[in-house]
Scaffold this motif. Structure first.
Motif, PDB file in Angstrom:
ATOM      1  N   UNK A 141      -4.640  28.082  27.979  1.00  0.00           N
ATOM      2  CA  UNK A 141      -5.259  27.542  29.195  1.00  0.00           C
ATOM      3  C   UNK A 141      -4.302  26.617  29.940  1.00  0.00           C
ATOM      4  N   UNK A 142      -3.577  25.778  29.206  1.00  0.00           N
ATOM      5  CA  UNK A 142      -2.632  24.863  29.846  1.00  0.00           C
ATOM      6  C   UNK A 142      -1.469  25.622  30.475  1.00  0.00           C
ATOM      7  N   UNK A 143      -1.076  26.736  29.861  1.00  0.00           N
ATOM      8  CA  UNK A 143       0.082  27.481  30.352  1.00  0.00           C
ATOM      9  C   UNK A 143      -0.210  28.281  31.614  1.00  0.00           C
ATOM     10  N   UNK A 144      -1.480  28.391  31.986  1.00  0.00           N
ATOM     11  CA  UNK A 144      -1.839  29.217  33.143  1.00  0.00           C
ATOM     12  C   UNK A 144      -1.851  28.421  34.445  1.00  0.00           C
ATOM     13  N   UNK A 145      -0.936  27.482  34.578  1.00  0.00           N
ATOM     14  CA  UNK A 145      -0.846  26.691  35.807  1.00  0.00           C
ATOM     15  C   UNK A 145      -0.455  27.542  37.003  1.00  0.00           C
ATOM     16  N   UNK A 146       0.237  28.659  36.759  1.00  0.00           N
ATOM     17  CA  UNK A 146       0.700  29.537  37.822  1.00  0.00           C
ATOM     18  C   UNK A 146      -0.387  30.505  38.291  1.00  0.00           C
ATOM     19  N   UNK A 147      -1.490  30.622  37.536  1.00  0.00           N
ATOM     20  CA  UNK A 147      -2.499  31.645  37.805  1.00  0.00           C
ATOM     21  C   UNK A 147      -3.417  31.239  38.959  1.00  0.00           C
ATOM     22  N   UNK A 148      -4.130  32.212  39.487  1.00  0.00           N
ATOM     23  CA  UNK A 148      -5.123  31.929  40.511  1.00  0.00           C
ATOM     24  C   UNK A 148      -6.236  31.071  39.932  1.00  0.00           C
ATOM     25  N   UNK A 149      -6.936  30.377  40.814  1.00  0.00           N
ATOM     26  CA  UNK A 149      -7.939  29.399  40.387  1.00  0.00           C
ATOM     27  C   UNK A 149      -9.023  30.028  39.523  1.00  0.00           C
ATOM     28  N   UNK A 150      -9.441  31.245  39.860  1.00  0.00           N
ATOM     29  CA  UNK A 150     -10.529  31.861  39.077  1.00  0.00           C
ATOM     30  C   UNK A 150     -10.112  32.138  37.637  1.00  0.00           C
ATOM     31  N   UNK A 151      -8.836  32.474  37.435  1.00  0.00           N
ATOM     32  CA  UNK A 151      -8.354  32.709  36.074  1.00  0.00           C
ATOM     33  C   UNK A 151      -8.273  31.398  35.306  1.00  0.00           C
ATOM     34  N   UNK A 152      -7.827  30.337  35.982  1.00  0.00           N
ATOM     35  CA  UNK A 152      -7.730  29.037  35.317  1.00  0.00           C
ATOM     36  C   UNK A 152      -9.110  28.515  34.927  1.00  0.00           C
ATOM     37  N   UNK A 153     -10.081  28.657  35.830  1.00  0.00           N
ATOM     38  CA  UNK A 153     -11.445  28.220  35.510  1.00  0.00           C
ATOM     39  C   UNK A 153     -12.008  29.001  34.327  1.00  0.00           C
ATOM     40  N   UNK A 154     -11.804  30.310  34.348  1.00  0.00           N
ATOM     41  CA  UNK A 154     -12.286  31.143  33.249  1.00  0.00           C
ATOM     42  C   UNK A 154     -11.660  30.717  31.930  1.00  0.00           C
ATOM     43  N   UNK A 155     -10.353  30.439  31.954  1.00  0.00           N
ATOM     44  CA  UNK A 155      -9.643  30.042  30.735  1.00  0.00           C
ATOM     45  C   UNK A 155     -10.228  28.768  30.145  1.00  0.00           C
ATOM     46  N   UNK A 156     -10.468  27.762  30.973  1.00  0.00           N
ATOM     47  CA  UNK A 156     -10.980  26.486  30.448  1.00  0.00           C
ATOM     48  C   UNK A 156     -12.432  26.608  29.999  1.00  0.00           C
ATOM     49  N   UNK A 157     -13.213  27.460  30.628  1.00  0.00           N
ATOM     50  CA  UNK A 157     -14.580  27.702  30.154  1.00  0.00           C
ATOM     51  C   UNK A 157     -14.536  28.321  28.760  1.00  0.00           C
ATOM     52  N   UNK A 158     -13.628  29.276  28.566  1.00  0.00           N
ATOM     53  CA  UNK A 158     -13.487  29.908  27.253  1.00  0.00           C
ATOM     54  C   UNK A 158     -13.007  28.902  26.202  1.00  0.00           C
ATOM     55  N   UNK A 159     -12.131  27.985  26.589  1.00  0.00           N
ATOM     56  CA  UNK A 159     -11.673  26.952  25.653  1.00  0.00           C
ATOM     57  C   UNK A 159     -12.854  26.091  25.209  1.00  0.00           C
ATOM     58  N   UNK A 160     -13.726  25.732  26.135  1.00  0.00           N
ATOM     59  CA  UNK A 160     -14.891  24.922  25.790  1.00  0.00           C
ATOM     60  C   UNK A 160     -15.836  25.674  24.846  1.00  0.00           C
ATOM     61  N   UNK A 161     -16.034  26.964  25.112  1.00  0.00           N
ATOM     62  CA  UNK A 161     -16.887  27.766  24.233  1.00  0.00           C
ATOM     63  C   UNK A 161     -16.266  27.873  22.842  1.00  0.00           C
ATOM     64  N   UNK A 162     -14.949  28.093  22.801  1.00  0.00           N
ATOM     65  CA  UNK A 162     -14.245  28.169  21.521  1.00  0.00           C
ATOM     66  C   UNK A 162     -14.348  26.854  20.757  1.00  0.00           C
ATOM     67  N   UNK A 163     -14.212  25.737  21.473  1.00  0.00           N
ATOM     68  CA  UNK A 163     -14.322  24.423  20.835  1.00  0.00           C
ATOM     69  C   UNK A 163     -15.728  24.221  20.260  1.00  0.00           C
ATOM     70  N   UNK A 164     -16.748  24.652  20.994  1.00  0.00           N
ATOM     71  CA  UNK A 164     -18.112  24.555  20.491  1.00  0.00           C
ATOM     72  C   UNK A 164     -18.304  25.354  19.215  1.00  0.00           C
ATOM     73  N   UNK A 165     -17.707  26.557  19.183  1.00  0.00           N
ATOM     74  CA  UNK A 165     -17.806  27.392  17.979  1.00  0.00           C
ATOM     75  C   UNK A 165     -17.106  26.723  16.798  1.00  0.00           C
ATOM     76  N   UNK A 166     -15.968  26.072  17.055  1.00  0.00           N
ATOM     77  CA  UNK A 166     -15.242  25.395  15.980  1.00  0.00           C
ATOM     78  C   UNK A 166     -16.037  24.206  15.432  1.00  0.00           C
ATOM     79  N   UNK A 167     -16.753  23.521  16.299  1.00  0.00           N
ATOM     80  CA  UNK A 167     -17.613  22.426  15.831  1.00  0.00           C
ATOM     81  C   UNK A 167     -18.683  22.970  14.890  1.00  0.00           C
ATOM     82  N   UNK A 168     -19.234  24.137  15.237  1.00  0.00           N
ATOM     83  CA  UNK A 168     -20.239  24.760  14.376  1.00  0.00           C
ATOM     84  C   UNK A 168     -19.624  25.222  13.052  1.00  0.00           C
ATOM     85  N   UNK A 169     -18.351  25.631  13.083  1.00  0.00           N
ATOM     86  CA  UNK A 169     -17.653  25.993  11.844  1.00  0.00           C
ATOM     87  C   UNK A 169     -17.555  24.775  10.929  1.00  0.00           C
TER      88      UNK A 169
END
Length: 224
Positions: A141-169
């Motif tokens: 997500x951090x490396x996608x600074x060059x990407x269009x805004x919609x890709x960056x937003x999608x990436x950070x949303x996925x990071x948050x979902x992944x973090x939530x799953x790790x908390x449940x782990x």
């Protein structure tokens, strides 16, 4: 005497343009192959959602080489996609390198059968998996600074979902049951959710390389 076209083909500018294009091509192919292997691992074990075993258990047995190949291809994908793109800041690369080391460690060093993680190699495997599941999604997500805004937003949303799953782990690791599942099945479920989300993030990373807001001047790329 050489022709102007030959001189241009061998010029530093031509080399600078060709190298990132080659890295991006390798990264895209590796990402696709990693996705195929991820699905293949589940198909071979007949273990789709909700999973009966943790992702780490796919590495045990005669098909363990597929598990190792999946981790290696995923690491190659994130590193080459990053190295082939502009504005690849050094601190972004460090996240990806650390996460890739953790992922390959997880793929090479096996856990214990049954998932008890009592042996030394199972503990090494566990540390590698934690490092990978934390560092890789953040790094992508951090490396996608060059990407269009919609890709960056999608990436950070996925990071948050992944973090939530790790908390449940982590909750499952303490013996807590979630969603009506006992602790081992809860661990397997949420770990699979985290891995699946991270693979979707890898797909987002690769797809974003096909659509950029602008093409900066080509220049030398560094992995980190």
């Amino acid at each position: 005497m050489t022709s102007p076209a030959a001189d241009l083909a061998g010029s530093p500018t031509s080399t600078a343009v060709t190298r990132p294009a080659t890295l991006l091509a390798v990264g895209r192919v590796a990402a696709l192959a990693a996705l195929v292997l991820c699905v293949l691992l589940q198909a071979i074990d007949h273990d789709f959602f909700p999973p009966q075993i943790s992702v780490s258990q796919y590495g045990i047995g005669p098909n363990g080489w597929i598990f190792t190949a999946w981790t290696v291809l995923t690491a190659i994908a994130v590193l080459t996609l990053h190295a082939g793109e502009p504005a690849n800041g050094h601190h972004f690369g460090y996240w990806l390198v650390i996460g890739s080391i953790g992922l390959v460690t997880m793929g090479v060093v096996r856990t214990d059968a049954g998932g008890l993680q009592q042996s030394w190699h199972a503990k090494v495997h566990m540390v590698g998996s934690i490092v990978a599941l934390v560092a890789l999604p953040i790094g992508m997500a951090m490396a996608m600074t060059w990407a269009r805004a919609r890709w960056r937003r999608t990436a950070w949303i996925l990071v948050l979902v992944s973090a939530g799953a790790l908390i449940m782990v982590l909750l499952s690791a303490t013996g807590s049951a979630t969603w009506g599942m006992d602790s081992p099945h809860s661990w397997a479920f949420w770990q699979s959710v985290a891995v699946t989300v991270d693979m979707v993030l890898l797909s987002t990373f690769a797809l974003a390389t096909f659509s950029r807001p602008r093409d900066p001047d080509p220049g030398p790329r560094a992995l980190v």
